[in-house]
Design a protein around this motif. Structure first.
Motif, PDB file in Angstrom:
ATOM      1  N   GLY A  62     -36.406  38.198 -18.849  1.00 47.67           N
ATOM      2  CA  GLY A  62     -35.311  39.587 -18.303  1.00 47.67           C
ATOM      3  C   GLY A  62     -34.235  39.147 -18.293  1.00 47.67           C
ATOM      4  N   ALA A  63     -33.178  40.475 -18.468  1.00 48.07           N
ATOM      5  CA  ALA A  63     -31.533  40.835 -18.626  1.00 48.07           C
ATOM      6  C   ALA A  63     -31.214  41.134 -17.874  1.00 48.07           C
ATOM      7  N   MET A  64     -30.197  40.843 -17.633  1.00 48.30           N
ATOM      8  CA  MET A  64     -29.226  41.916 -16.577  1.00 48.30           C
ATOM      9  C   MET A  64     -27.983  42.301 -16.829  1.00 48.30           C
ATOM     10  N   CYS A  65     -27.070  43.143 -16.860  1.00 48.72           N
ATOM     11  CA  CYS A  65     -26.155  42.855 -17.718  1.00 48.72           C
ATOM     12  C   CYS A  65     -25.016  43.942 -15.897  1.00 48.72           C
ATOM     13  N   HIS A  66     -23.764  43.821 -16.047  1.00 46.63           N
ATOM     14  CA  HIS A  66     -23.444  44.476 -14.995  1.00 46.63           C
ATOM     15  C   HIS A  66     -22.042  45.332 -15.752  1.00 46.63           C
TER      16      HIS A  66
ATOM     17  N   GLU B 130     -29.253  40.699 -28.036  1.00 50.39           N
ATOM     18  CA  GLU B 130     -29.597  39.799 -28.555  1.00 50.39           C
ATOM     19  C   GLU B 130     -29.907  38.749 -27.783  1.00 50.39           C
ATOM     20  N   LEU B 131     -30.288  38.381 -26.381  1.00 49.30           N
ATOM     21  CA  LEU B 131     -30.064  37.378 -25.527  1.00 49.30           C
ATOM     22  C   LEU B 131     -32.171  37.431 -25.840  1.00 49.30           C
ATOM     23  N   LEU B 132     -32.695  39.062 -25.426  1.00 52.41           N
ATOM     24  CA  LEU B 132     -33.705  39.168 -25.373  1.00 52.41           C
ATOM     25  C   LEU B 132     -34.839  38.786 -27.096  1.00 52.41           C
ATOM     26  N   ARG B 133     -33.923  39.351 -28.124  1.00 49.64           N
ATOM     27  CA  ARG B 133     -34.513  38.951 -29.117  1.00 49.64           C
ATOM     28  C   ARG B 133     -34.107  37.455 -29.472  1.00 49.64           C
ATOM     29  N   GLU B 134     -33.968  36.518 -28.566  1.00 48.72           N
ATOM     30  CA  GLU B 134     -33.629  35.042 -28.968  1.00 48.72           C
ATOM     31  C   GLU B 134     -34.797  34.461 -28.581  1.00 48.72           C
ATOM     32  N   ARG B 135     -35.587  35.160 -27.899  1.00 47.47           N
ATOM     33  CA  ARG B 135     -37.024  34.606 -26.759  1.00 47.47           C
ATOM     34  C   ARG B 135     -37.653  35.472 -27.309  1.00 47.47           C
ATOM     35  N   GLY B 136     -38.003  36.616 -28.344  1.00 50.86           N
ATOM     36  CA  GLY B 136     -38.568  37.034 -29.526  1.00 50.86           C
ATOM     37  C   GLY B 136     -38.949  38.029 -28.774  1.00 50.86           C
TER      38      GLY B 136
END
Length: 160
Positions: free
Chosen positions: A49-53, A80-86
């Motif tokens: 999971g990813a989150m931004c503010h 980009e962070l999600l793509r780094e994790r495939g």
């Protein structure tokens, strides 16, 4: 953003305005929202999971192309962070929260929070991301907590 590596159950990511973080199952995210908007993206199996503010629903001005307080930068960094994790961001599912009108006497009609939520809604739709849940508008602060896994984020309203 502050990370607390020794938090029970995984890393704790505390996001401040302009924060972006990504984590694995069991990692926790927290933030406090007013007119800002938080986006949570996760894969359908809830393993990442990813989150931004987001503070500003407008393109980053010249010289601030890495400032994730701006919506376009924050979403790009999350992707980009999600793509780094495939993971392909368009295959993720989303939750988003915030966009309160914290100053109704100053902005009685088009509040900053409404502009923020409109931008997020349009951007997620354009990316083909399915929104599972949202809690938007009003005139309260929101405390958002989420642990990467099967449960939806927990949102608690905090009156002004």
């Amino acid at each position: 953003m502050a990370e607390h590596p020794h938090a029970p159950g995984g890393l704790l990511h505390v996001l401040h305005p302009g924060g972006v973080a990504c984590g694995e199952r069991g990692d926790r995210f927290e933030t406090l929202l007013g007119s800002c908007v938080a986006i949570v993206l996760t894969d359908p199996r809830r393993t990442v999971g990813a989150m931004c503010h987001i503070v500003h629903a407008m393109p980053a001005p010249a010289g601030r192309h890495d400032d994730a307080a701006y919506a376009d930068v924050a979403l790009r960094q999350m992707n980009e962070l999600l793509r780094e994790r495939g993971l392909q961001p368009g295959q993720c599912e989303a939750y988003f929260y915030g966009g309160g009108n914290m100053f109704p006497q100053v902005y009685p009609q088009q509040a900053i929070g409404a502009r923020n939520t409109d931008w997020v809604r349009d951007a997620l739709s354009e990316c083909g991301v399915r929104v599972l849940q949202h809690d938007l508008g009003g005139n309260t602060y929101r405390r958002l907590r989420w642990t990467v896994g099967p449960d939806a984020p927990h949102v608690a309203a905090m009156p002004i």
